[in-house]
Design a protein around this motif. Structure first.
Motif, PDB file in Angstrom:
ATOM      1  N   THR A 111      14.722  25.861 -89.655  1.00  0.00           N
ATOM      2  CA  THR A 111      15.884  25.053 -89.320  1.00  0.00           C
ATOM      3  C   THR A 111      16.394  24.351 -90.564  1.00  0.00           C
ATOM      4  O   THR A 111      15.626  23.742 -91.301  1.00  0.00           O
ATOM      5  CB  THR A 111      15.540  24.002 -88.238  1.00  0.00           C
ATOM      6  N   CYS A 135      20.836  23.001 -79.596  1.00  0.00           N
ATOM      7  CA  CYS A 135      20.042  22.960 -80.825  1.00  0.00           C
ATOM      8  C   CYS A 135      18.634  22.429 -80.573  1.00  0.00           C
ATOM      9  O   CYS A 135      17.879  22.187 -81.529  1.00  0.00           O
ATOM     10  CB  CYS A 135      20.749  22.108 -81.871  1.00  0.00           C
ATOM     11  N   LYS A 151      24.611  29.016 -86.749  1.00  0.00           N
ATOM     12  CA  LYS A 151      25.218  28.310 -87.872  1.00  0.00           C
ATOM     13  C   LYS A 151      25.361  26.831 -87.555  1.00  0.00           C
ATOM     14  O   LYS A 151      25.053  25.967 -88.386  1.00  0.00           O
ATOM     15  CB  LYS A 151      26.578  28.925 -88.198  1.00  0.00           C
ATOM     16  N   THR A 152      25.831  26.527 -86.346  1.00  0.00           N
ATOM     17  CA  THR A 152      26.025  25.134 -85.944  1.00  0.00           C
ATOM     18  C   THR A 152      24.709  24.363 -85.958  1.00  0.00           C
ATOM     19  O   THR A 152      24.644  23.202 -86.389  1.00  0.00           O
ATOM     20  CB  THR A 152      26.637  25.061 -84.534  1.00  0.00           C
ATOM     21  N   CYS A 153      23.647  25.006 -85.502  1.00  0.00           N
ATOM     22  CA  CYS A 153      22.348  24.347 -85.414  1.00  0.00           C
ATOM     23  C   CYS A 153      21.535  24.438 -86.696  1.00  0.00           C
ATOM     24  O   CYS A 153      20.441  23.856 -86.789  1.00  0.00           O
ATOM     25  CB  CYS A 153      21.543  24.938 -84.252  1.00  0.00           C
ATOM     26  N   GLY A 154      22.048  25.189 -87.666  1.00  0.00           N
ATOM     27  CA  GLY A 154      21.323  25.335 -88.922  1.00  0.00           C
ATOM     28  C   GLY A 154      20.037  26.114 -88.772  1.00  0.00           C
ATOM     29  O   GLY A 154      19.049  25.842 -89.465  1.00  0.00           O
ATOM     30  N   CYS A 174      19.519  28.329 -79.740  1.00  0.00           N
ATOM     31  CA  CYS A 174      20.403  29.488 -79.881  1.00  0.00           C
ATOM     32  C   CYS A 174      19.744  30.812 -79.499  1.00  0.00           C
ATOM     33  O   CYS A 174      20.248  31.877 -79.868  1.00  0.00           O
ATOM     34  CB  CYS A 174      20.945  29.604 -81.304  1.00  0.00           C
ATOM     35  N   ASN A 178      22.284  27.477 -75.517  1.00  0.00           N
ATOM     36  CA  ASN A 178      23.387  27.258 -76.449  1.00  0.00           C
ATOM     37  C   ASN A 178      23.230  25.964 -77.235  1.00  0.00           C
ATOM     38  O   ASN A 178      24.109  25.599 -78.010  1.00  0.00           O
ATOM     39  CB  ASN A 178      24.718  27.231 -75.699  1.00  0.00           C
ATOM     40  N   VAL A 208      22.285  20.381 -90.996  1.00  0.00           N
ATOM     41  CA  VAL A 208      23.716  20.613 -91.206  1.00  0.00           C
ATOM     42  C   VAL A 208      24.467  19.313 -91.058  1.00  0.00           C
ATOM     43  O   VAL A 208      23.946  18.330 -90.549  1.00  0.00           O
ATOM     44  CB  VAL A 208      24.228  21.649 -90.183  1.00  0.00           C
ATOM     45  N   SER A 233      25.717  34.110 -83.563  1.00  0.00           N
ATOM     46  CA  SER A 233      25.687  33.613 -84.940  1.00  0.00           C
ATOM     47  C   SER A 233      26.380  32.262 -85.060  1.00  0.00           C
ATOM     48  O   SER A 233      25.993  31.432 -85.881  1.00  0.00           O
ATOM     49  CB  SER A 233      26.338  34.631 -85.880  1.00  0.00           C
ATOM     50  N   GLU A 234      27.413  32.034 -84.232  1.00  0.00           N
ATOM     51  CA  GLU A 234      28.123  30.756 -84.279  1.00  0.00           C
ATOM     52  C   GLU A 234      27.187  29.602 -83.938  1.00  0.00           C
ATOM     53  O   GLU A 234      27.215  28.538 -84.565  1.00  0.00           O
ATOM     54  CB  GLU A 234      29.307  30.759 -83.316  1.00  0.00           C
ATOM     55  N   CYS A 235      26.348  29.820 -82.917  1.00  0.00           N
ATOM     56  CA  CYS A 235      25.391  28.789 -82.519  1.00  0.00           C
ATOM     57  C   CYS A 235      24.345  28.579 -83.605  1.00  0.00           C
ATOM     58  O   CYS A 235      24.002  27.438 -83.950  1.00  0.00           O
ATOM     59  CB  CYS A 235      24.731  29.175 -81.195  1.00  0.00           C
TER      60      CYS A 235
END
Length: 236
Positions: A233, A158, A223-226, A98, A156, A236, A219-221
């Motif tokens: 890390t 993880c 959050k998705t990747c924790g 990210c 984009n 998630v 921030s969306e990425c």
């Protein structure tokens, strides 16, 4: 889901509150000056008496060599005196999950980039009237940013991404666009040009110090990747 243009616009706005392009400091000014003054290559060789002077280890370039969020490591005349007079810069680009290289350009060089690991999206605007050029680079794939073209790169995914960049100048220079708008031109003129309040002393005060060349991305990425901004890390 973001469209490509919307994604690029979102990241561009994020760059106004971040500063990311590191500045190379000449490590041995006297040696570089002597190499520059040398009349022949044999004279230069005489100044580089140790075999170790011909080896550059990207892995040891701390703190730039990292993936949280990442960094740009330049091998050029400033960081590696043996490169003096060869007319190029070789860089390693590390992008953690990210992370991104925000909008910037190189005033004195074209930039060739090849992906080594990961999945990296690149964006480029070459000049007024040009279209947005977007590429997705997988390992072994490459793109080029002509001299002076504004561009950016985003991981984009993880997983870590790594790329190698070659620039046809040993002093290519890098100008971070967000830095110009927040700590460069007068705020009122920037805001008049954009028709809205994008630059202010408050925004400028939030600019991070010149770092290793990479910023955290959307921030969306994250959050998705924790991924937390401190580089940890979370599963998630």
């Amino acid at each position: 889901m973001y469209t490509q243009l919307a994604l690029a616009s979102s990241i561009l706005l994020a760059a106004f509150t971040q500063q990311a392009v590191a500045v190379d400091k000449t490590r041995d000014p006297s040696l570089v000056a002597s190499l520059d003054d040398a009349a022949t290559q044999l004279d230069r060789l005489a100044l580089l008496t140790d075999d170790a002077a011909w080896k550059f280890d990207f892995n040891e370039q701390k703190p730039n060599y990292n993936f949280a969020p990442g960094g740009v490591i330049n091998m050029n005349a400033a960081t590696f005196p043996a490169a003096k007079g060869n007319g190029m810069t070789l860089a390693m680009l590390n992008l953690g999950p990210c992370s991104m290289l925000p909008p910037h350009y190189h005033p004195r060089a074209s930039n060739y980039v090849v992906a080594i690991h990961g999945n990296t999206t690149t964006y480029m605007y070459e000049e007024n009237g040009a279209r947005l050029v977007t590429e997705t680079l997988l390992p072994g794939e490459a793109t080029i940013f002509p001299g002076g073209a504004m561009h950016m790169m985003v991981n984009n995914g993880c997983e870590n991404a790594q790329l190698v960049s070659a620039l046809n100048a040993e002093d290519a220079g890098t100008q971070n666009i967000g830095n110009v708008f927040t700590n460069g031109f007068p705020f009122e003129l920037v805001n008049a040009a954009f028709g809205q309040d994008l630059a202010s002393s408050d925004v400028a005060s939030k600019m991070t110090p010149v770092g290793t060349g990479s910023n955290w991305g959307l921030s969306e990425c994250l959050k998705t990747c924790g991924v937390q901004p401190n580089g940890t890390t979370v599963k998630v």
